[in-house]
Design an enzyme around this catalytic site. Structure first.
Site, PDB file in Angstrom:
ATOM      1  CE  LYS A  77      -3.882   1.791   2.823  1.00 31.85           C
ATOM      2  NZ  LYS A  77      -4.766   1.475   3.966  1.00 31.85           N
ATOM      3  CB  SER A 152      -8.090   3.462   3.173  1.00 28.71           C
ATOM      4  OG  SER A 152      -7.287   2.713   4.062  1.00 28.71           O
ATOM      5  CB  SER A 176      -8.467   0.304   5.751  1.00 27.74           C
ATOM      6  OG  SER A 176      -9.093   1.551   5.715  1.00 27.74           O
TER       7      SER A 176
HETATM    8  N1  GLN Z   1     -13.051   3.546   6.538  1.00 26.35           N
HETATM    9  C1  GLN Z   1     -12.498   3.833   7.814  1.00 26.35           C
HETATM   10  C2  GLN Z   1     -12.091   5.279   7.909  1.00 26.35           C
HETATM   11  O1  GLN Z   1     -12.261   5.969   6.957  1.00 26.35           O
HETATM   12  C3  GLN Z   1     -11.355   2.928   8.110  1.00 26.35           C
HETATM   13  C4  GLN Z   1     -10.090   3.404   7.541  1.00 26.35           C
HETATM   14  C5  GLN Z   1      -8.948   2.487   7.857  1.00 26.35           C
HETATM   15  O2  GLN Z   1      -9.130   1.393   8.356  1.00 26.35           O
HETATM   16  N2  GLN Z   1      -7.755   2.979   7.606  1.00 26.35           N
HETATM   17  O3  GLN Z   1     -11.633   5.729   8.920  1.00 26.35           O
END
Ligand code: GLN
Length: 470
Positions: A77, A152, A176
């Site tokens: 990532k 994400s 994410s």
């Molecule tokens: N979708 C969640 C957020 O926007 C989780 C993001 C993540 O796990 N990095 O905070």
């Protein structure tokens, strides 16, 4: 040969046994990344990947001992550092930033002879559930390109599902890894907090983040997690977590009453009930309670932005980042650079975080959220006295259309309602594909008690055999 259907273990064994070379494999995946460029999942293939593959082939040919990931390409990532390579967290703020050192996770992959293929798209600074908040342009779902990849770590999930790479690392603060894995029909895991070092990974919310793999099978995820796990002197939050397998003759799955209430009338409810029905032949199924589980999301959206505010304070236009051209004095360097560099969602989190940490509100919001977090942790502990794993849907529905939730931040936050509790409690969780709805994949999640990652893997592997998507 089409390597895109093979697992990490099959590729590794094939290379080791001389059925094919790492060079052939890596070349194949580099071509795939080019062919499927429109997915926007892999944003850069590293120029030295092929050379690295050739070196591993030579090592094997000369009879030297090789690591457990010998010759296998793995993508990372865009918030994971690899010395000398660009890393941008999908933010305008970090354009052209080059990693000054290598993260512990990448070091560990390299030590086992993996080939780091390239970097994957993500939501800016890992904030988002759709991989639409990105300076590289939206990442598409690998099954149907009109839909989001999730986020994400959307790029990592879409890359694996699209056959661009057999495995990719992501990070999971509130879902994410698991949510995009679910939306793309692949497996994604988040280990017990502290299992994997965060050294060299750009933190979003340090007390909740874990880095971990996305792959096609539970076994692949387990293998790669074992490689990257371990105590690290550079990250004092790391713990020793024994990941060696523990088998039982029968496993007990807990269905959480409050999760079923949350599932309400959502579209996937019938599929999930049908799944539980099917599983009752293989597993003992019991009901458990985590009464405050539904408050996890509220807790998360106080704790995570509070930490993000503090973690992102370093992006000031002075150090390692882009500086506004219009800035005239110190104050405007800060203000203008941050205004231009950060995207909308990141700004929203910074505002939210500063608000909950401000002197008049600190106790009412931040401290209260931390108290509720302790309560949720306790409730999970009690629930695990009655079961090995709690089973929940990973998400309430399948992938949504690109653009559909962009003007609805709360709707977007609700995407994580089933994944966030594991981060709040610090416990391990894994998403495995189990069915589809209107042609799009559905994932199921197994949550285990702290440091019971090994048990969770056993349950998930058995599930793959008896109830997983074919
Ligand atoms: N979708 C969640 C957020 O926007 C989780 C993001 C993540 O796990 N990095 O905070």
């Amino acid at each position: 040969m089409d390597f895109s259907k093979l697992t990490v273990i099959e590729i590794r064994d094939g290379i080791k046994n001389g059925k094919f070379s790492s060079e052939e494999v890596v070349k194949f995946f580099i071509d795939k990344c080019e062919e499927k460029k429109d997915l926007n999942a892999v944003i850069e293939v590293f120029g030295d990947a092929l050379d690295r593959a050739k070196k591993i082939d030579k090592k094997i040919a000369s009879g030297q001992k090789v690591g457990v990931l010998a010759g296998v390409p793995i993508a990372i990532k865009d918030n994971i550092m690899f010395e000398g390579k660009k890393m941008g967290c999908a933010s305008k703020f970090l354009q052209n930033f080059v990693s000054p050192y290598t993260s512990t996770v990448v070091k560990k992959l390299l030590a086992e002879d993996a080939v780091i293929l390239g970097r994957t798209n993500m939501d800016e600074f890992a904030m988002g559930s759709s991989c639409e908040n990105t300076c590289y342009g939206v990442c598409h779902n690998a099954i149907d390109s009109e839909f989001v990849a999730g986020g994400s770590s959307g790029g990592s999930a879409a890359a694996v599902a699209g056959g661009l790479v057999p495995c990719a690392l992501g990070t999971d603060t509130g879902g994410s890894i698991r949510q995009p894995a679910s939306l793309n029909g692949v497996v994604g895991v988040k280990p017990t907090y502290g299992t994997v070092s965060r050294f060299g990974i750009v933190a979003f919310a340090s007390s909740l983040d874990q880095c971990s793999p996305i792959a096609k099978t539970v076994e692949d995820c387990e293998l790669v997690l074992k490689v990257i796990a371990g105590k690290d002197e550079h990250d004092l939050t790391t713990i020793s977590n024994d990941l060696s397998c523990v088998q039982k003759s029968k496993y007990r799955l807990g269905v959480c009453r409050q999760v079923m209430e949350l599932l309400g009338r959502s579209a996937s409810k019938d599929k999930f009930y049908a799944l539980l029905e099917r599983l009752s032949e293989t597993f003992d199924i019991v009901q458990v309670d985590v009464p405050h589980i539904k408050n996890s999301l509220a807790c998360y959206y106080i704790i995570a932005p509070a930490e993000a505010t503090s973690n992102l304070a370093r992006f000031d236009g002075v150090k390692y980042t882009v500086r506004s051209q219009d800035a005239k004095d110190l104050e405007s360097v800060y203000v203008q650079s941050r205004s231009e560099g950060f995207g909308r969602e990141v700004k929203r989190r910074i505002m939210l975080g500063n608000y909950v940490l401000s002197s008049g509100y600190f106790d009412a919001y931040y401290n209260k959220a931390k108290r509720v977090q302790r309560l949720i942790k306790k409730e999970f502990k009690s629930a695990f006295e009655h079961c090995d794993c709690i089973i929940t849907p990973t998400t309430a529905g399948t992938a949504f259309k690109i653009g559909e939730k962009l003007s609805d931040p709360v709707g977007m936050y609700l995407e994580d309602v089933f994944t966030v509790p594991a981060n709040i409690a610090g416990v391990p969780a894994i998403s495995v594909p189990y069915d589809e709805m209107n042609g799009l994949p559905l994932g199921v999640q197994f949550i285990a008690d702290e440091k019971n990652d090994a048990l969770m893997f056993e349950v998930a592997k058995l599930f793959e055999k008896v109830g997983g998507a074919k």
